[in-house]
Design an enzyme around this catalytic site. Structure first.
Site, PDB file in Angstrom:
ATOM      1  N   LYS A 197       0.839  -1.196   0.000  1.00  0.00           N
ATOM      2  CA  LYS A 197       0.000   0.000   0.000  1.00  0.00           C
ATOM      3  C   LYS A 197       0.876   1.249   0.000  1.00  0.00           C
ATOM      4  CE  LYS A 197      -1.799   2.767   2.838  1.00  0.00           C
ATOM      5  NZ  LYS A 197      -1.629   4.017   2.065  1.00  0.00           N
ATOM      6  N   GLY A 250       6.841   4.824   8.466  1.00  0.00           N
ATOM      7  CA  GLY A 250       6.007   6.016   8.615  1.00  0.00           C
ATOM      8  C   GLY A 250       6.159   6.577  10.016  1.00  0.00           C
ATOM      9  N   SER A 251       5.095   7.203  10.504  1.00  0.00           N
ATOM     10  CA  SER A 251       5.177   7.872  11.793  1.00  0.00           C
ATOM     11  C   SER A 251       5.164   6.866  12.945  1.00  0.00           C
ATOM     12  CB  SER A 251       4.006   8.843  11.950  1.00  0.00           C
ATOM     13  OG  SER A 251       2.786   8.137  11.879  1.00  0.00           O
ATOM     14  N   THR A 252       5.768   7.242  14.048  1.00  0.00           N
ATOM     15  CA  THR A 252       5.758   6.404  15.247  1.00  0.00           C
ATOM     16  C   THR A 252       4.324   6.206  15.739  1.00  0.00           C
ATOM     17  OG1 THR A 252       8.010   6.942  15.866  1.00  0.00           O
ATOM     18  CG2 THR A 252       6.542   6.349  17.664  1.00  0.00           C
ATOM     19  N   GLU A 253       3.530   7.258  15.623  1.00  0.00           N
ATOM     20  CA  GLU A 253       2.124   7.187  16.039  1.00  0.00           C
ATOM     21  C   GLU A 253       1.400   6.060  15.288  1.00  0.00           C
ATOM     22  OE1 GLU A 253       0.311  10.780  14.782  1.00  0.00           O
ATOM     23  OE2 GLU A 253      -1.666  10.250  15.577  1.00  0.00           O
ATOM     24  N   GLY A 255       2.865   3.639  13.658  1.00  0.00           N
ATOM     25  CA  GLY A 255       3.556   2.385  13.972  1.00  0.00           C
ATOM     26  C   GLY A 255       2.916   1.682  15.158  1.00  0.00           C
ATOM     27  N   GLU A 272       9.772   0.910  10.681  1.00  0.00           N
ATOM     28  CA  GLU A 272      10.836   1.892  10.474  1.00  0.00           C
ATOM     29  C   GLU A 272      10.162   3.241  10.677  1.00  0.00           C
ATOM     30  OE1 GLU A 272      12.849   4.518   9.381  1.00  0.00           O
ATOM     31  OE2 GLU A 272      12.749   3.878   7.285  1.00  0.00           O
ATOM     32  N   CYS A 306      13.474  10.430   7.547  1.00  0.00           N
ATOM     33  CA  CYS A 306      13.415   9.914   8.912  1.00  0.00           C
ATOM     34  C   CYS A 306      14.760  10.122   9.605  1.00  0.00           C
ATOM     35  CB  CYS A 306      12.995   8.454   8.914  1.00  0.00           C
ATOM     36  SG  CYS A 306      13.922   7.474   7.755  1.00  0.00           S
ATOM     37  N   GLU A 403       9.503  15.232  16.062  1.00  0.00           N
ATOM     38  CA  GLU A 403       9.934  15.153  14.665  1.00  0.00           C
ATOM     39  C   GLU A 403       9.144  16.175  13.845  1.00  0.00           C
ATOM     40  OE1 GLU A 403       8.875  11.590  12.261  1.00  0.00           O
ATOM     41  OE2 GLU A 403      10.985  11.626  11.667  1.00  0.00           O
TER      42      GLU A 403
HETATM   43  P1  NAI Z   1       1.754   8.225   8.396  1.00  0.00           P
HETATM   44  O1  NAI Z   1       2.533   7.400   9.340  1.00  0.00           O
HETATM   45  O2  NAI Z   1       0.333   8.533   8.710  1.00  0.00           O
HETATM   46  O3  NAI Z   1       1.763   7.523   6.938  1.00  0.00           O
HETATM   47  C1  NAI Z   1       2.667   6.540   6.492  1.00  0.00           C
HETATM   48  C2  NAI Z   1       1.895   5.400   5.831  1.00  0.00           C
HETATM   49  O4  NAI Z   1       1.024   4.812   6.777  1.00  0.00           O
HETATM   50  C3  NAI Z   1       0.993   5.842   4.672  1.00  0.00           C
HETATM   51  O5  NAI Z   1       0.993   4.845   3.671  1.00  0.00           O
HETATM   52  C4  NAI Z   1      -0.372   5.926   5.332  1.00  0.00           C
HETATM   53  O6  NAI Z   1      -1.428   5.763   4.422  1.00  0.00           O
HETATM   54  C5  NAI Z   1      -0.303   4.760   6.295  1.00  0.00           C
HETATM   55  N1  NAI Z   1      -1.230   4.846   7.424  1.00  0.00           N
HETATM   56  C6  NAI Z   1      -1.696   5.956   8.047  1.00  0.00           C
HETATM   57  N2  NAI Z   1      -2.544   5.619   9.045  1.00  0.00           N
HETATM   58  C7  NAI Z   1      -2.605   4.270   9.053  1.00  0.00           C
HETATM   59  C8  NAI Z   1      -3.305   3.316   9.849  1.00  0.00           C
HETATM   60  N3  NAI Z   1      -4.112   3.702  10.830  1.00  0.00           N
HETATM   61  N4  NAI Z   1      -3.117   2.009   9.590  1.00  0.00           N
HETATM   62  C9  NAI Z   1      -2.294   1.597   8.614  1.00  0.00           C
HETATM   63  N5  NAI Z   1      -1.625   2.445   7.818  1.00  0.00           N
HETATM   64  C10 NAI Z   1      -1.768   3.768   8.031  1.00  0.00           C
HETATM   65  O7  NAI Z   1       2.549   9.559   8.153  1.00  0.00           O
HETATM   66  P2  NAI Z   1       1.967  10.960   7.606  1.00  0.00           P
HETATM   67  O8  NAI Z   1       0.656  11.256   8.215  1.00  0.00           O
HETATM   68  O9  NAI Z   1       2.058  10.950   6.148  1.00  0.00           O
HETATM   69  O10 NAI Z   1       3.062  11.941   8.177  1.00  0.00           O
HETATM   70  C11 NAI Z   1       2.997  12.327   9.544  1.00  0.00           C
HETATM   71  C12 NAI Z   1       4.357  12.384  10.165  1.00  0.00           C
HETATM   72  O11 NAI Z   1       4.889  11.061  10.184  1.00  0.00           O
HETATM   73  C13 NAI Z   1       5.402  13.173   9.443  1.00  0.00           C
HETATM   74  O12 NAI Z   1       5.342  14.537   9.754  1.00  0.00           O
HETATM   75  C14 NAI Z   1       6.658  12.540   9.936  1.00  0.00           C
HETATM   76  O13 NAI Z   1       6.973  13.051  11.208  1.00  0.00           O
HETATM   77  C15 NAI Z   1       6.294  11.088  10.091  1.00  0.00           C
HETATM   78  N6  NAI Z   1       6.717  10.274   8.945  1.00  0.00           N
HETATM   79  C16 NAI Z   1       7.854   9.532   9.060  1.00  0.00           C
HETATM   80  C17 NAI Z   1       8.321   8.816   7.989  1.00  0.00           C
HETATM   81  C18 NAI Z   1       9.559   8.005   8.062  1.00  0.00           C
HETATM   82  O14 NAI Z   1      10.189   7.772   7.065  1.00  0.00           O
HETATM   83  N7  NAI Z   1       9.929   7.510   9.229  1.00  0.00           N
HETATM   84  C19 NAI Z   1       7.662   8.855   6.681  1.00  0.00           C
HETATM   85  C20 NAI Z   1       6.435   9.626   6.666  1.00  0.00           C
HETATM   86  C21 NAI Z   1       6.019  10.307   7.770  1.00  0.00           C
END
Ligand code: NAI
Ligand code: MG
Length: 499
Positions: A197, A250-253, A255, A272, A306, A403
């Protein structure tokens, strides 16, 4: 002399053609509409305009995709493919991606906003290299023979490393294609099947990659791509009872939500997650390297990394010099549309991300931080935020703890190594860190005491397919890349025969 590149540039014909198409999902080797018939928009962050409409996956689509991946894993063509053939397919995909490098780089720039010059030299080559590295592993996933001491007979005991099964992969938008490849390559090398996804902000290159995979000869159903939102498609994938493992970046939240969702069938989880990486400059550092290197550490990919070196700790006697140097570097950055060859920093990925970053800039200002340079978004269409250096920070400020995921660095001085280490490790995250010094003993001593999955010495953001990558603390679980990633995608089976 080559003619100067012109902007607006003419796009690769294949990019125009691809964008103009109806963007369906890839399930069981077919391009299909979503079960609901719904679509969602993906935007060009340089203009804020809709770039394309994409089939919107949800629970029903995830169910179909998981069923296709399960079938491919159990009875389809996939398990009949030899390790050598798997390796060759992955290598073929790398070759195809190389042939299509310009097309993918342009598509990435349109969907994500990053400078085309960066997509060409970073995202694409790293993705291609990782595929080739993992292609080599396909034939080297071995168990061992183990002498055992159980009484009464002789035994032959050995282990097999078997693919973990159907894998759900949920990826972010900061390096859309590269993250897809980080996830897919080890899954394919180990013989797993996948439902991927992509992030809702940047679904296009993953969909195009799925097509290249079919062209490379991967059997249908082995890799399924279901674009959609996180709260719907992502959540359904993480919770699905027939998924054996979920890999998330993605985000720790989120995760933590993935972990809860995975509890239902105790699927394996690798994460990650976020970071707030300390970047440390000692007064004996080679300033010609440390200053531009520290600027690159935070401003590369607009700080949407990240690993972004977002907390800068500078030894007190050189604090002003280093801050001024990095502010100078920041002023040299040319903000603009990613397709403009003059651009060295593009827009942030989305309006939401721009607002999140600006929220941090406001919070910093309210709490007393001072912007030496930058501090604002640009008053123009698109999601542009100035590269920003903040000083006058205190350890408990939001901008120091959280972050930001944008082009914002907080700088603070230190005097003693112990004080430095306490500050550097004062974070819920532990993804990366860096040290700049000419003293090798000090460099390695500090490296050993930093609680982080990667430590760079006199460099930053050096990634290699062979180097394991992942986080301590709330930056994640598991290591991607290198041979360590194979553990995330395999189960060990012990076989014991009485002779
Ligand atoms: P996010 O963690 O919400 O999104 C990352 C992925 O997770 C996307 O594919 C999203 O559709 C999916 N996702 C979101 N909610 C989900 C859920 N409940 N269950 C399963 N999958 C879900 O990150 P977002 O909202 O795009 O960015 C927010 C913050 O997260 C950023 O400001 C940054 O701090 C952090 N982030 C960190 C990343 C990294 O590489 N470690 C990458 C992207 C964001
Ligand atoms: Mg989110």
């Amino acid at each position: 002399m080559a003619a100067a590149a012109i902007f607006p540039m003419e796009l690769d014909r294949r990019v125009d053609e691809f964008i103009a198409r109806t963007h369906k999902m890839l399930i069981g080797g077919k391009r299909v509409d979503s079960a609901s018939g719904k679509t969602f928009p993906t935007y060009d962050p340089a203009t804020g305009k809709v770039l394309a409409q994409v089939a919107e996956g949800d629970k029903e689509d995830v169910n179909r995709a998981v069923a296709a991946a399960r079938q491919a894993f159990e009875t389809g063509a996939w398990p009949k493919i030899t390790p050598s053939q798997r390796g060759r397919l992955i290598w073929k995909l790398a070759d195809l991606l190389e042939e299509h490098l310009e097309e993918f780089a342009q598509l990435e720039t349109l969907d994500n906003g990053k400078p085309l010059t960066v997509a060409r030299v970073a995202d694409l080559p790293l993705a291609i290299d990782l595929l080739r590295y993992m292609a080599g592993w396909a034939t080297k996933i071995e168990g061992s023979t183990i002498p055992i001491s159980f009484p009464g007979a002789n035994y032959l005991a050995y282990t097999r490393r078997e693919p973990v099964g159907v894998v759900g992969q949920i990826i972010p938008w900061n390096f859309p294609l590269l993250m897809a490849v980080w996830k897919l390559a080890p899954a394919l090398a180990t013989g797993c099947t996948v439902v991927l996804k992509p992030a809702e902000q940047t679904p296009l290159t993953a969909l195009r990659l799925g097509e290249l995979m079919a062209e490379a000869g991967f059997p249908g159903g082995g890799v399924n791509v279901v674009p959609g939102y996180g709260e719907t498609a992502g959540a359904a994938l993480a919770a699905h009872p027939d998924v054996d493992k979920v890999a998330f970046t993605g985000s720790t939240e989120v995760g933590k939500l993935i972990l809860q969702a995975a509890a239902g069938n105790l699927k394996k989880v690798s994460l990650e997650l976020g970071g707030k990486s300390p970047n440390i400059v000692f007064q004996d550092a080679e300033m010609k390297a440390a200053i531009p290197g520290s600027s690159f550490a935070i401003f590369f990919n607009h700080g949407q990394c990240c690993t972004a070196g977002s907390r800068l700790y500078i030894e007190e006697p050189v604090f002003d010099q280093v801050v001024a140097g990095i502010a100078e570097e920041a002023k040299k950055i040319r903000l603009g549309p990613g397709l403009d060859p003059q651009t060295t920093m593009g827009p942030l990925v989305s309006r939401e991300q721009m607002e999140r970053v600006c929220g941090y800039l406001d919070a910093g200002a309210r709490e007393g931080a001072k912007a030496v340079t930058g501090g604002h978004k640009l008053n123009r269409p698109g999601y542009f935020v100035e590269p920003t250096v903040l000083v006058n920070t205190r350890p408990k400020m939001k901008v120091v703890q959280e972050e930001i995921f944008g082009p914002v660095v907080v700088a603070a001085p230190f005097r003693e190594p112990e004080e430095l280490l306490a500050k550097a490790n004062d974070s819920v995250y532990g993804l990366a860190a860096a040290v700049w010094t000419r003293d090798i003993s000090k460099a390695h001593t500090i490296a050993s005491k930093l609680r982080a999955g990667t430590v760079w010495i006199n460099c930053y953001n050096v990634f290699d397919a062979a180097l394991p990558f992942g986080g301590y603390k709330q930056s994640g679980w598991g290591r991607e890349m290198g041979h360590d990633v194979l553990e995330l995608y395999t189960e060990i089976k012990a076989v014991c025969a009485q002779l």
